[in-house]
Design an enzyme around this catalytic site. Structure first.
Site, PDB file in Angstrom:
ATOM      1  N   CYS A  87       0.972  -1.070   0.120  1.00 20.51           N
ATOM      2  CA  CYS A  87      -0.074  -0.146   0.085  1.00 20.51           C
ATOM      3  C   CYS A  87       0.830   1.223   0.089  1.00 20.51           C
ATOM      4  O   CYS A  87       1.527   1.571  -0.781  1.00 20.51           O
ATOM      5  CB  CYS A  87      -0.882   0.031   1.113  1.00 20.51           C
ATOM      6  SG  CYS A  87      -2.433   1.130   1.177  1.00 20.51           S
ATOM      7  N   HIS A 195      -3.238  -5.571   1.468  1.00 17.37           N
ATOM      8  CA  HIS A 195      -2.781  -5.920   2.674  1.00 17.37           C
ATOM      9  C   HIS A 195      -2.752  -7.268   3.089  1.00 17.37           C
ATOM     10  O   HIS A 195      -3.862  -7.755   3.557  1.00 17.37           O
ATOM     11  CB  HIS A 195      -3.402  -5.120   3.530  1.00 17.37           C
ATOM     12  CG  HIS A 195      -3.418  -3.520   3.450  1.00 17.37           C
ATOM     13  ND1 HIS A 195      -2.420  -2.759   4.170  1.00 17.37           N
ATOM     14  CD2 HIS A 195      -4.062  -2.555   2.625  1.00 17.37           C
ATOM     15  CE1 HIS A 195      -2.260  -1.589   4.076  1.00 17.37           C
ATOM     16  NE2 HIS A 195      -3.301  -1.579   3.015  1.00 17.37           N
ATOM     17  N   GLU A 197      -1.241  -8.724   5.489  1.00 20.49           N
ATOM     18  CA  GLU A 197      -1.198  -8.750   6.854  1.00 20.49           C
ATOM     19  C   GLU A 197      -2.730  -8.666   7.419  1.00 20.49           C
ATOM     20  O   GLU A 197      -3.000  -9.143   8.565  1.00 20.49           O
ATOM     21  CB  GLU A 197      -0.473  -7.771   7.473  1.00 20.49           C
ATOM     22  CG  GLU A 197      -1.071  -6.321   7.635  1.00 20.49           C
ATOM     23  CD  GLU A 197      -0.927  -5.369   6.338  1.00 20.49           C
ATOM     24  OE1 GLU A 197      -0.583  -6.068   5.120  1.00 20.49           O
ATOM     25  OE2 GLU A 197      -1.306  -4.370   6.271  1.00 20.49           O
TER      26      GLU A 197
END
Lengths: 219, 87
Positions: A87, A195, A197
């Protein structure tokens, strides 16, 4: 053997703790790297996480690339070390010249925060070597400036050299050629808008980020 | 010599400009018809100390290329004059 993963923190980063948690989950040894220190502290991999580094002043990533840590990251990358920008981290790596192209504002004028379906286009990168080619992963995106663009020559080169790492199944932001992530020539620097994560537990709706994060750990 | 520099940063043709489009679409609701082609950029002003105008311009253009713009998506127009001259 566990792998030490450095997560860079700029003033304005906001995904670093998520990444630390996610890295622990896949067996890595995460540690934070402060942007003001000109070192990556001997880690085995570096992640530039999401957020708004230096307030995104001027342009996302424009100021961050002058932070002392970035010269160490560039050296680490030049020596073949795995570096992933997520990002805002992707924006930082393009501004720093570690990845080609740029991220412009989304087509459709909207900030997009939603799960995205991503196709793994190559497993020949530090972020996808433990993933399956052609697999479709559900991983969220959360950005306003994620519309990847580059000149026609660069795009042709990315295609020819199999450097488009991830593509959106349904283009959410206008990115050229549905690009969600690209890698450098050495395939050790990867940038992506989604993302991983945030896709590490069924509680979060998806565990599809795990193979990407595992890819980063030493194999 | 001190030079006043004005840099206009413009999105390159073809680069999406959501701010410009949004402003343009709002105009008819205010009664402004017939306005089109709205593009939003940035205006940056600073001063440079240089031996002459050519070197001030060269430095300002270098600064634009390496920092103030992202050449992939933006162009810069540099205007410059000796400081203290009313513009």
């Amino acid at each position: 053997m566990s792998s030490r993963v450095g997560v860079v923190v700029f003033p304005g980063s906001n995904c670093e703790q998520d990444m630390v948690e996610a890295m622990r989950l896949v067996g890595g040894e995460p540690e934070l790297l402060w942007h003001g220190d000109a070192t990556v502290n001997g880690v085995d991999a570096v992640i530039v996480p999401g957020g708004f580094a230096h307030g995104d002043y001027l342009r996302p990533g424009a100021i961050a690339r002058f932070s002392p840590v970035m010269s160490a990251v560039a050296e680490f990358a030049a020596a073949g070390g795995p570096v992933v920008g997520i990002c805002n981290g992707f924006q930082v790596l393009t501004e720093a010249g570690l990845l080609p192209g740029a991220l412009q504002k989304n087509a459709g004028l909207k900030f997009v925060c939603a799960p995205a379906q991503l196709r793994v286009e190559t497993t020949n990168s530090v972020l996808t070597r433990a993933a399956d080619k052609g697999a479709v992963l559900s991983i969220p995106i959360n950005h306003f400036e994620g519309n990847y663009t580059c000149d026609a020559e660069t795009l042709a080169q990315l295609r020819d050299e199999d450097r488009i790492v991830l593509r959106y199944v349904v283009n959410p932001n206008g990115s050229v050629d549905d690009i969600a992530g690209v890698c450098n020539e050495g395939r050790n620097v990867v940038g992506l808008m989604p993302h991983p994560e945030r896709s590490t537990s069924e509680l979060l709706g998806s565990t599809d980020g795990l193979p990407l994060l595992r890819s980063l750990l030493s194999v | 010599m001190i030079f006043s520099v004005h840099v206009e940063v413009r999105l390159r043709p073809g680069i999406a400009d959501p701010q410009g489009s949004t402003i343009e679409r709002a105009m008819p609701t205010l009664g402004f018809a017939g306005v089109s082609g709205v593009r939003v950029g940035k205006s940056i002003r600073f001063e440079i100390d240089a031996v002459d105008e050519a070197s001030a311009r060269a430095e300002a253009e270098d600064l634009c290329r390496r920092f103030l713009t992202n050449p992939v998506i933006e162009d810069a127009i540099v205007e410059l004059e000796p400081a203290g001259v009313a513009s």
